[in-house]
Scaffold this motif. Sequence first.
Motif, mmCIF file in Angstrom:
data_model
loop_
_atom_site.group_PDB
_atom_site.id
_atom_site.type_symbol
_atom_site.label_atom_id
_atom_site.label_comp_id
_atom_site.label_asym_id
_atom_site.label_seq_id
_atom_site.Cartn_x
_atom_site.Cartn_y
_atom_site.Cartn_z
ATOM 1 N N UNK A 1 6.931 -5.090 -15.914
ATOM 2 C CA UNK A 1 5.545 -4.832 -15.531
ATOM 3 C C UNK A 1 5.257 -3.356 -15.261
ATOM 4 N N UNK A 2 6.278 -2.538 -15.078
ATOM 5 C CA UNK A 2 6.039 -1.149 -14.710
ATOM 6 C C UNK A 2 5.985 -0.986 -13.212
ATOM 7 N N UNK A 3 4.938 -0.333 -12.730
ATOM 8 C CA UNK A 3 4.817 -0.072 -11.302
ATOM 9 C C UNK A 3 3.857 -1.023 -10.612
ATOM 10 N N UNK A 4 3.844 -0.961 -9.292
ATOM 11 C CA UNK A 4 2.916 -1.780 -8.514
ATOM 12 C C UNK A 4 1.470 -1.372 -8.764
ATOM 13 N N UNK A 5 1.239 -0.079 -8.907
ATOM 14 C CA UNK A 5 -0.118 0.406 -9.174
ATOM 15 C C UNK A 5 -0.641 -0.181 -10.476
ATOM 16 N N UNK A 6 0.250 -0.360 -11.475
ATOM 17 C CA UNK A 6 -0.143 -0.969 -12.746
ATOM 18 C C UNK A 6 -0.665 -2.388 -12.542
ATOM 19 N N UNK B 1 0.833 -1.205 0.000
ATOM 20 C CA UNK B 1 0.000 0.000 0.000
ATOM 21 C C UNK B 1 0.869 1.256 0.000
ATOM 22 N N UNK B 2 1.951 1.249 0.785
ATOM 23 C CA UNK B 2 2.841 2.409 0.821
ATOM 24 C C UNK B 2 3.503 2.662 -0.522
ATOM 25 N N UNK B 3 3.926 1.593 -1.212
ATOM 26 C CA UNK B 3 4.557 1.750 -2.519
ATOM 27 C C UNK B 3 3.554 2.227 -3.563
ATOM 28 N N UNK B 4 2.332 1.714 -3.497
ATOM 29 C CA UNK B 4 1.297 2.171 -4.435
ATOM 30 C C UNK B 4 0.991 3.646 -4.206
ATOM 31 N N UNK B 5 0.898 4.055 -2.941
ATOM 32 C CA UNK B 5 0.643 5.468 -2.641
ATOM 33 C C UNK B 5 1.782 6.354 -3.127
ATOM 34 N N UNK B 6 2.998 5.865 -3.022
ATOM 35 C CA UNK B 6 4.148 6.614 -3.528
ATOM 36 C C UNK B 6 3.998 6.834 -5.033
ATOM 37 N N UNK B 7 3.603 5.793 -5.764
ATOM 38 C CA UNK B 7 3.392 5.938 -7.209
ATOM 39 C C UNK B 7 2.190 6.839 -7.496
ATOM 40 N N UNK B 8 1.133 6.713 -6.703
ATOM 41 C CA UNK B 8 -0.041 7.578 -6.848
ATOM 42 C C UNK B 8 0.371 9.046 -6.740
ATOM 43 N N UNK B 9 1.166 9.358 -5.712
ATOM 44 C CA UNK B 9 1.584 10.747 -5.515
ATOM 45 C C UNK B 9 2.484 11.241 -6.642
ATOM 46 N N UNK B 10 3.325 10.376 -7.186
ATOM 47 C CA UNK B 10 4.150 10.762 -8.328
ATOM 48 C C UNK B 10 3.277 11.108 -9.536
ATOM 49 N N UNK C 1 2.186 9.738 -18.726
ATOM 50 C CA UNK C 1 3.178 8.669 -18.597
ATOM 51 C C UNK C 1 2.551 7.353 -19.036
ATOM 52 N N UNK C 2 3.404 6.380 -19.351
ATOM 53 C CA UNK C 2 2.940 5.072 -19.805
ATOM 54 C C UNK C 2 2.728 4.121 -18.637
ATOM 55 N N UNK C 3 3.619 4.160 -17.645
ATOM 56 C CA UNK C 3 3.539 3.279 -16.485
ATOM 57 C C UNK C 3 3.519 4.112 -15.215
ATOM 58 N N UNK C 4 2.986 3.524 -14.145
ATOM 59 C CA UNK C 4 2.944 4.251 -12.875
ATOM 60 C C UNK C 4 4.298 4.280 -12.188
ATOM 61 N N UNK C 5 5.201 3.408 -12.588
ATOM 62 C CA UNK C 5 6.531 3.354 -11.991
ATOM 63 C C UNK C 5 7.387 2.320 -12.692
ATOM 64 N N UNK C 6 8.542 2.027 -12.087
ATOM 65 C CA UNK C 6 9.475 1.065 -12.677
ATOM 66 C C UNK C 6 9.959 0.056 -11.643
ATOM 67 N N UNK C 7 9.145 -0.196 -10.640
ATOM 68 C CA UNK C 7 9.565 -1.079 -9.564
ATOM 69 C C UNK C 7 9.676 -2.540 -9.997
#
Length: 249
Positions: A219-224, A56-65, A209-215
């Motif tokens: 797959x991109x980000x966790x939010x993806x 949840x914390x990592x998803x919120x980090x991507x959400x805020x970005x 942007x194409x992806x929510x992150x690169x974690x």
Amino acid sequence: MADGDRPSLDPPPVAAAGAMNDLPVRLVSGVFMAGLAIIALWFGGWPWIAFVVLLAGLVLWEWNLLTREFGVSPMSEVAWQFLGALYVGAAALAVIQVRLNYDMWTVLLVFLAPVVAVDVGAYFAGRTIGGPKLIPAVSPSKTWAGLFGGMVAASLVLITIEVADLGAASGPGYTPLAIALAALTGSLVAILAQAGDLFESWMKRRAGVKDSGRLIPGHGGLFDRLDGFIMVFFVLFLVAVVPAYLGLQ
């Protein structure tokens, strides 16, 4: 940046071919993530809570970005971040609560497997059948065939669980009413999961942007990866967890 000035996010043919080449990386990443989730789910208790809170914390980090790229006022950005905390936090509480209430296999089969089935069914139906787009302005890859494929896949999973008396079933689940309710629930899960996917796609479009992150490699980000789960469990929080907390169930 105005919507008309944003670069197109539709993948060109070369990018689509690259995505196919990334399939082994995506597969390894997916298996690794699933393995971590199953291990945490098996332990339950504090390991599961810690795992869910971390996600949840990592998803919120991507959400805020993403929201920082919306081009809105500072107050609006804070409002978006507050909404993200409510949305993701409520879903996380629901995920934690179901594991506190049920055993590992019930959570895995009844609560998680149908959402995974939505993605699988939507992917194969969309690729095989194609056809009209669901909301092309938000997501150029989502089709009505994919939505119906996800509905069928999730319904089949839940019908199988009912017929086989798996999960937390207390009696025979192969009555016509039980099967009909399983099919209806599967369809609703698919609609919610696809709505969560489309909502995240809209946020990425808004941010340009194409992806929510690169974690996650391939797959991109966790939010993806968790957008559908978040919407499903957010609604579960509203219709089941909140009434239980208030003593209405």
